[in-house]
Structures are given as C-alpha cells and as structure tokens.
Design an enzyme around this catalytic site. Structure first.
Site, PDB file in Angstrom:
ATOM      1  N   ALA A 159     -21.852 -12.121 -28.435  1.00  0.00           N
ATOM      2  CA  ALA A 159     -21.622 -11.230 -29.435  1.00  0.00           C
ATOM      3  C   ALA A 159     -20.839 -11.896 -30.580  1.00  0.00           C
ATOM      4  O   ALA A 159     -20.076 -11.188 -31.258  1.00  0.00           O
ATOM      5  CB  ALA A 159     -20.595 -10.140 -29.016  1.00  0.00           C
ATOM      6  N   ARG A 196     -28.957  -9.104 -40.571  1.00  0.00           N
ATOM      7  CA  ARG A 196     -29.854  -8.000 -41.287  1.00  0.00           C
ATOM      8  C   ARG A 196     -29.350  -6.969 -41.174  1.00  0.00           C
ATOM      9  O   ARG A 196     -29.946  -5.735 -41.470  1.00  0.00           O
ATOM     10  CB  ARG A 196     -30.979  -8.332 -40.282  1.00  0.00           C
ATOM     11  CG  ARG A 196     -31.824  -9.581 -40.303  1.00  0.00           C
ATOM     12  CD  ARG A 196     -32.784 -10.256 -39.450  1.00  0.00           C
ATOM     13  NE  ARG A 196     -31.979 -10.974 -38.313  1.00  0.00           N
ATOM     14  CZ  ARG A 196     -32.361 -11.235 -37.158  1.00  0.00           C
ATOM     15  NH1 ARG A 196     -33.852 -11.353 -36.657  1.00  0.00           N
ATOM     16  NH2 ARG A 196     -31.724 -11.924 -36.179  1.00  0.00           N
ATOM     17  N   GLN A 237     -15.893 -18.290 -30.651  1.00  0.00           N
ATOM     18  CA  GLN A 237     -17.064 -19.158 -31.195  1.00  0.00           C
ATOM     19  C   GLN A 237     -16.806 -19.253 -32.732  1.00  0.00           C
ATOM     20  O   GLN A 237     -16.928 -18.427 -33.450  1.00  0.00           O
ATOM     21  CB  GLN A 237     -18.488 -18.847 -30.976  1.00  0.00           C
ATOM     22  CG  GLN A 237     -19.472 -19.705 -31.339  1.00  0.00           C
ATOM     23  CD  GLN A 237     -20.947 -19.024 -31.369  1.00  0.00           C
ATOM     24  OE1 GLN A 237     -21.028 -17.907 -31.644  1.00  0.00           O
ATOM     25  NE2 GLN A 237     -22.071 -19.949 -31.515  1.00  0.00           N
ATOM     26  N   ASP A 290     -26.752  -7.703 -28.247  1.00  0.00           N
ATOM     27  CA  ASP A 290     -27.292  -6.583 -29.050  1.00  0.00           C
ATOM     28  C   ASP A 290     -28.443  -6.049 -28.592  1.00  0.00           C
ATOM     29  O   ASP A 290     -29.232  -5.361 -29.083  1.00  0.00           O
ATOM     30  CB  ASP A 290     -27.693  -7.393 -30.387  1.00  0.00           C
ATOM     31  CG  ASP A 290     -28.796  -8.331 -30.390  1.00  0.00           C
ATOM     32  OD1 ASP A 290     -29.225  -8.511 -29.074  1.00  0.00           O
ATOM     33  OD2 ASP A 290     -29.395  -9.069 -31.324  1.00  0.00           O
ATOM     34  N   LYS A 310      -4.153  22.701 -28.365  1.00  0.00           N
ATOM     35  CA  LYS A 310      -3.732  21.175 -28.252  1.00  0.00           C
ATOM     36  C   LYS A 310      -2.839  21.085 -27.081  1.00  0.00           C
ATOM     37  O   LYS A 310      -1.870  21.625 -26.983  1.00  0.00           O
ATOM     38  CB  LYS A 310      -3.288  20.834 -29.569  1.00  0.00           C
ATOM     39  CG  LYS A 310      -3.150  19.086 -29.654  1.00  0.00           C
ATOM     40  CD  LYS A 310      -1.869  18.767 -30.585  1.00  0.00           C
ATOM     41  CE  LYS A 310      -0.739  18.997 -30.089  1.00  0.00           C
ATOM     42  NZ  LYS A 310       0.295  18.402 -30.785  1.00  0.00           N
ATOM     43  N   ALA A 351       4.337  43.363 -31.211  1.00  0.00           N
ATOM     44  CA  ALA A 351       3.601  42.839 -32.479  1.00  0.00           C
ATOM     45  C   ALA A 351       4.575  42.419 -33.404  1.00  0.00           C
ATOM     46  O   ALA A 351       5.623  42.908 -33.900  1.00  0.00           O
ATOM     47  CB  ALA A 351       2.812  43.713 -32.874  1.00  0.00           C
TER      48      ALA A 351
HETATM   49  C1  UD1 Z   1     -32.862 -14.173 -29.671  1.00  0.00           C
HETATM   50  C2  UD1 Z   1     -33.643 -15.529 -29.146  1.00  0.00           C
HETATM   51  C3  UD1 Z   1     -35.115 -15.120 -29.122  1.00  0.00           C
HETATM   52  C4  UD1 Z   1     -35.265 -13.650 -28.429  1.00  0.00           C
HETATM   53  C5  UD1 Z   1     -34.549 -12.539 -29.248  1.00  0.00           C
HETATM   54  C6  UD1 Z   1     -34.492 -11.088 -28.397  1.00  0.00           C
HETATM   55  C7  UD1 Z   1     -32.494 -17.500 -29.481  1.00  0.00           C
HETATM   56  C8  UD1 Z   1     -32.362 -18.765 -30.240  1.00  0.00           C
HETATM   57  N1  UD1 Z   1     -33.457 -16.578 -29.514  1.00  0.00           N
HETATM   58  O1  UD1 Z   1     -33.094 -14.274 -31.263  1.00  0.00           O
HETATM   59  O2  UD1 Z   1     -35.715 -15.882 -28.308  1.00  0.00           O
HETATM   60  O3  UD1 Z   1     -36.515 -13.081 -28.569  1.00  0.00           O
HETATM   61  O4  UD1 Z   1     -32.990 -12.918 -29.273  1.00  0.00           O
HETATM   62  O5  UD1 Z   1     -33.713 -10.393 -29.144  1.00  0.00           O
HETATM   63  O6  UD1 Z   1     -31.471 -17.163 -29.007  1.00  0.00           O
HETATM   64  N2  UD1 Z   1     -24.830 -15.125 -31.320  1.00  0.00           N
HETATM   65  C9  UD1 Z   1     -23.930 -15.740 -30.975  1.00  0.00           C
HETATM   66  N3  UD1 Z   1     -23.518 -16.855 -31.711  1.00  0.00           N
HETATM   67  C10 UD1 Z   1     -24.442 -17.294 -32.604  1.00  0.00           C
HETATM   68  C11 UD1 Z   1     -25.569 -16.672 -32.798  1.00  0.00           C
HETATM   69  C12 UD1 Z   1     -25.909 -15.567 -32.017  1.00  0.00           C
HETATM   70  O7  UD1 Z   1     -22.701 -14.886 -30.478  1.00  0.00           O
HETATM   71  O8  UD1 Z   1     -23.737 -18.371 -33.253  1.00  0.00           O
HETATM   72  C13 UD1 Z   1     -25.394 -13.701 -30.542  1.00  0.00           C
HETATM   73  C14 UD1 Z   1     -25.338 -12.542 -31.357  1.00  0.00           C
HETATM   74  O9  UD1 Z   1     -24.211 -11.751 -31.688  1.00  0.00           O
HETATM   75  C15 UD1 Z   1     -26.480 -11.904 -30.641  1.00  0.00           C
HETATM   76  C16 UD1 Z   1     -27.041 -12.673 -29.728  1.00  0.00           C
HETATM   77  O10 UD1 Z   1     -26.351 -13.943 -29.936  1.00  0.00           O
HETATM   78  O11 UD1 Z   1     -25.745 -10.775 -29.787  1.00  0.00           O
HETATM   79  C17 UD1 Z   1     -28.620 -13.169 -30.111  1.00  0.00           C
HETATM   80  O12 UD1 Z   1     -28.619 -13.606 -31.535  1.00  0.00           O
HETATM   81  P1  UD1 Z   1     -29.329 -13.153 -32.486  1.00  0.00           P
HETATM   82  O13 UD1 Z   1     -29.194 -13.808 -33.856  1.00  0.00           O
HETATM   83  O14 UD1 Z   1     -29.871 -11.796 -32.654  1.00  0.00           O
HETATM   84  O15 UD1 Z   1     -30.768 -13.813 -31.834  1.00  0.00           O
HETATM   85  P2  UD1 Z   1     -32.193 -13.358 -32.133  1.00  0.00           P
HETATM   86  O16 UD1 Z   1     -32.567 -14.083 -33.734  1.00  0.00           O
HETATM   87  O17 UD1 Z   1     -32.296 -12.138 -32.065  1.00  0.00           O
HETATM   88 CA    CA Z   2     -31.301 -10.209 -31.779  1.00  0.00          CA
END
Ligand code: UD1
Ligand code: CA
Length: 453
Positions: free
Chosen positions: A10, A16, A74, A103, A351, A424
């Site tokens: 997360a 986006r 992170q 997500d 309340k 009343a």
């Molecule tokens: C990722 C997968 C992809 C998959 C897709 C499904 C990778 C490289 N790719 O892509 O293969 O099909 O999910 O939805 O994993 N996050 C972090 N730290 C970071 C980057 C991301 O914690 O540095 C977390 C985000 O908050 C998110 C999750 O990892 O909850 C996925 O990251 P996101 O950037 O949405 O990956 P996708 O491009 O969707």
């Molecule tokens: Ca994603």
C-alpha cells in the site's frame, strides 16, 4: 506447521487516481480500499499482517492505527518488489508469506483460503493467482513454458507483441515460502521499462534455481479487479453493490428497486424485510426479519430488530429493538438505544440516550443524554436541555410511566420519577417526585371583551 503471514502492498503513489488522498484510502462505497484487503486476510485466518506504506504514509498509518497490523515504511517507491523487501526482517525461512496488492478490495477470504490450499496441496515453493478478463487489462502477462508450467511474468510495458496477445494476466496475489522469497530478494533488479524492482520477477528467480511455482487460475475475475483510476473505482463499486444486493435477495430480502438500494459488504438483513428505494445501509449494520425500511433511509453501523418500520430517517451507530416504528424524518445520532415496542416519530432527534420499552416520542422532540424508562409518553415539542452555559453535558432521567406535556423543557441534570406528569409548556429544573404533577408556566390572564373597547 509453517506460520502464515500477509504482506499488503500500500505504498504506491496511485498517480492515475489524480488525488491528494493515497489510493488505498479511497472508499469503495462505505469502506476504504485497504480495509477490505486487511479484513479479507483476517477472515481467511491470517492475523499476522504487515502493511507496506510509503506515499503519504502518515495518513495510511493513522488510518490503520486501530488495527493490529505492523506498518513497514518504504521511503522511496521503487516498485512492488522493493516494497515487499521492506518487510524482510519479519520473514522467517519456514513462514508462508501471502502477498497482496493493497488496491484489490474485492478479493474474498474464500479465494485467499483456496489459493493457500492450492499451494499446500501442490507442495509448491510459491504460487500466484491469474485470471482472464473479457477485455485484457494492462496487467502483467503469464508466460508459460511448453509443458504449461509458469516460466515468468512480463509486465505489459515490457511485453513484445507475442506476449501482449496473451490473455492470462497476473492479478497481484502471491504466496511464497519465506526461504525462497528471501533468496529471490538478492536477485531483483530494475532493468525494465519502468526502472522499478518488480515483485513479478520473484517467481522467475525461484523457478531459475529449481523451485516450483504454481499458477492458480481464478474463475471469477471480478473480485480480482485492481483499482488504478477513478473509472476502476466506479467499476469495483458497482460490482460490490451488485453482489451485496444479490446476497440480500438470496437471503429473502425484497428490494423494491435494487439499483437505488445500497448495501455494505458487512451488513446482514433478515428474511421478509422489504427495502424501499433510496436507502443506504452502511458499515456493520444488522437488520432483523420482517422489517420495512425506507424509502430514503440512511443506516450506519446500527442494529435494528425484527418487525420494525423505519421510514425516511437517519440511524447512526444506534440500536433499535423489535417492533419499533421510527420516522418519518427521525435522526438517531450515535449511541441511541431504543427498546422494543417504541415509537420515535417525525422530526425527533436523539443522541446518547436510552429509550425504554413501550415509550413513545412521536413528534418534534430532542432527546439528548437522557435515560427514559418504560411506557413514557413524551408529547410534542419536548426538549431535554442537556448542555449548561459552561458547555457541560448533563443527563435527564425520566422514569417508567411518566408523561411529559407538549413544549416542555427539561433542564439537565434533572429526574422525573415514576408516573409523574409534567404539564405542557413547563420549564423543569427541579426533580419531580413520583405520582406528582409539575407545572411551571406563567398563569394565564384573559382580558374579557378587550378588543371591543
Ligand atoms: C501490478 C503488477 C502487475 C499486475 C497488477 C494487478 C508489478 C510490477 N506489477 O501492476 O503484474 O498485473 O499489479 O493489478 O507488481 N506499491 C508499493 N510500492 C511501490 C509500488 C507499488 O507499495 O513502490 C503498491 C501499490 O500501492 C499497490 C500495489 O503495490 O497497492 C500494486 O502497485 P501498482 O503500481 O498499482 O501496480 P500495477 O502497475 O497495477
Ligand atoms: Ca494496480
């Protein structure tokens, strides 16, 4: 037996979404994305949870403070593989580590459990979940070898034309043996289109040293839909609401107009209850059997018994027992407790109060910080004045069988004893003993024939 832990990703920016709010704190109907994921892991029996936080981490940490989870920071968002590595100190060799994208709110406990069984029965060193969608999303592609086993995952941005044509995609749910996961960390690099450390390279590294990685293909791709944009958010919300409506109807609830009835994942509604349009049922709400709810009710994390009627009202963090009639236009604010056979009618606000069995508060009344006994009649326009000029709140007590006449004000703290009557128009600031009449209003003067003079 190996110990099961969940790492929830997360930390990402969620670019986006075009939002000031971290992506995982956006709501699907009534609950934040991250809470769906944590709850699903919890319900699948994984209590040991590690959430990777990064972008606007303070907000996410604060949001999670009442949950028994460990947040791992992170500092820089260098990719999903880098994200997992932030929990390295918590990973033991013989642990089984479930990793889930934070997500993906609709992932079900059932799927998580089935997926773990798949890994255990297949005696795999790691496994991941794949799906095929009607329209292939911009997800990582599942590349299989000539035997049909997993070879690697290739991110859409790194795909050649042949790989792009593959419809089976990685949905972002993985499970690895701790030892294999930690070994693979050493091999991760960022030689790819996005210059990121990908979690999706981990299966390849495990396979490369002779490990076995299984692919669990899920039948219903809807629950694996990730949220990257506002459009995804609306799609997932629609799926959630369709599911909760279907579940309610399967359990014997009538929805007059499903499309205008909104029900949370955590709501429970009893059979033969009828819900009229424009009704929002949110949070951990329980509604009994044989009720009539709506039109236009908003019920938040509340409990309603059997045989109740709640019409055009808001009920927030409150409980209502059997056979009550609420509304129209009642507002039950937090911590209102209504016992059985009561009426709380039009334009009544309550309340932090208890309303005893058989009591009636039919119209235009404020009941705040009050304890009302059984079979009390509160006539029209009564105010429990709970706040004094020092802004301190005090309680009003009205005991069994009392009668409070129209347009009376009870200045708290004050007690009206059993079967007492308040006339009343009275302002009551002294306790009224049982079986007594209290009257506190100017004596009427009538000037006979005044207008003819
Ligand atoms: C990722 C997968 C992809 C998959 C897709 C499904 C990778 C490289 N790719 O892509 O293969 O099909 O999910 O939805 O994993 N996050 C972090 N730290 C970071 C980057 C991301 O914690 O540095 C977390 C985000 O908050 C998110 C999750 O990892 O909850 C996925 O990251 P996101 O950037 O949405 O990956 P996708 O491009 O969707
Ligand atoms: Ca994603």
């Amino acid at each position: 037996m190996s110990k099961m832990k969940a790492i929830i990703l997360a930390g990402g920016k969620g670019t986006r979404m075009k939002s000031e709010l971290p992506k995982v704190l956006h709501k699907v109907y009534d609950k934040c994305i991250i809470d769906y994921v944590c709850d699903a892991c919890m319900e699948a029996g994984i209590k040991d949870q590690y959430v990777i936080v990064g972008h606007k981490s303070e907000l996410v940490i604060d949001h999670l403070k009442d949950r028994n989870v460990t947040c791992c920071l992170q500092k820089e968002q260098l990719g999903t593989g880098h994200a997992v590595m932030q929990a390295e100190q918590y990973i033991n060799d013989d642990d089984l580590i479930l990793i889930v994208n934070g997500d993906m709110p609709l992932i079900s406990p059932y799927t998580i459990k089935s997926f773990i069984s798949f890994l255990e029965l297949g005696n795999y060193d790691g496994a991941l979940v794949s799906a095929v969608f009607d329209k292939t999303p911009a997800y990582g592609r599942i590349i299989r070898d000539s035997y049909g086993n997993l070879a690697k995952i290739v991110e859409q941005k790194d795909c050649n034309e042949e790989e792009l044509a593959i419809e089976e995609v990685n949905i972002g749910l993985y499970c690895f043996k701790g030892k294999h996961l930690k070994e693979s960390f050493k091999k991760l690099d960022n030689n790819n289109a996005q210059k990121e450390y990908y979690i999706t390279d981990i299966p390849y590294h495990i396979i490369n040293v002779g490990g076995r990685v299984g692919v669990y293909m899920i039948q219903d791709p809807d629950e694996t839909q990730g949220i990257n944009s506002r459009s995804d958010l609306s799609i997932v919300t629609r799926t959630l609401l369709t599911n909760t409506r279907e579940k309610a109807m399967d359990n014997g609830v009538t929805l007059i107009d499903p499309s205008s009835t909104y029900i949370s994942l955590n709501a429970k509604i009893g059979k033969d209850t009828i819900i009229y349009p424009g009704t929002n049922i949110q949070g951990k709400t329980t509604i009994g059997e044989n009720c009539v709810i709506g039109p236009n009710c908003h019920i938040i994390s509340s409990t309603i018994g059997n045989n109740c009627i709640v019409e055009t009202s808001k009920v927030d963090l409150s409980s209502i027992s059997d056979n009550c009639k609420i509304g129209p236009f009642a507002h039950l604010r937090p911590n209102t407790k209504v016992d059985a056979n009561c009426k709380v009618g039009a334009f009544v606000e309550t309340k932090n109060s208890n309303i005893g069995e058989g009591t009636k508060v039919p119209h235009l009344t404020y009941v705040g910080d009050s304890d009302i006994g059984k079979n009390v009649e509160v006539a029209c326009g009564v105010i429990t004045a709970n706040m004094n000029i020092k802004w301190e709140k005090n309680r009003t007590t009205i005991k069994d069988g009392a009668f409070i006449g129209c347009n009376s004000t009870l200045l708290a703290p004050v007690t009206i004893e059993e079967n007492a009557i308040v006339a009343a128009g009275s302002v009551i600031n002294e306790n009224v003993p049982s079986d007594s009449l209290a009257i506190s209003r100017p004596k009427q003067t009538t000037k006979v024939g005044y207008l003819k003079k």
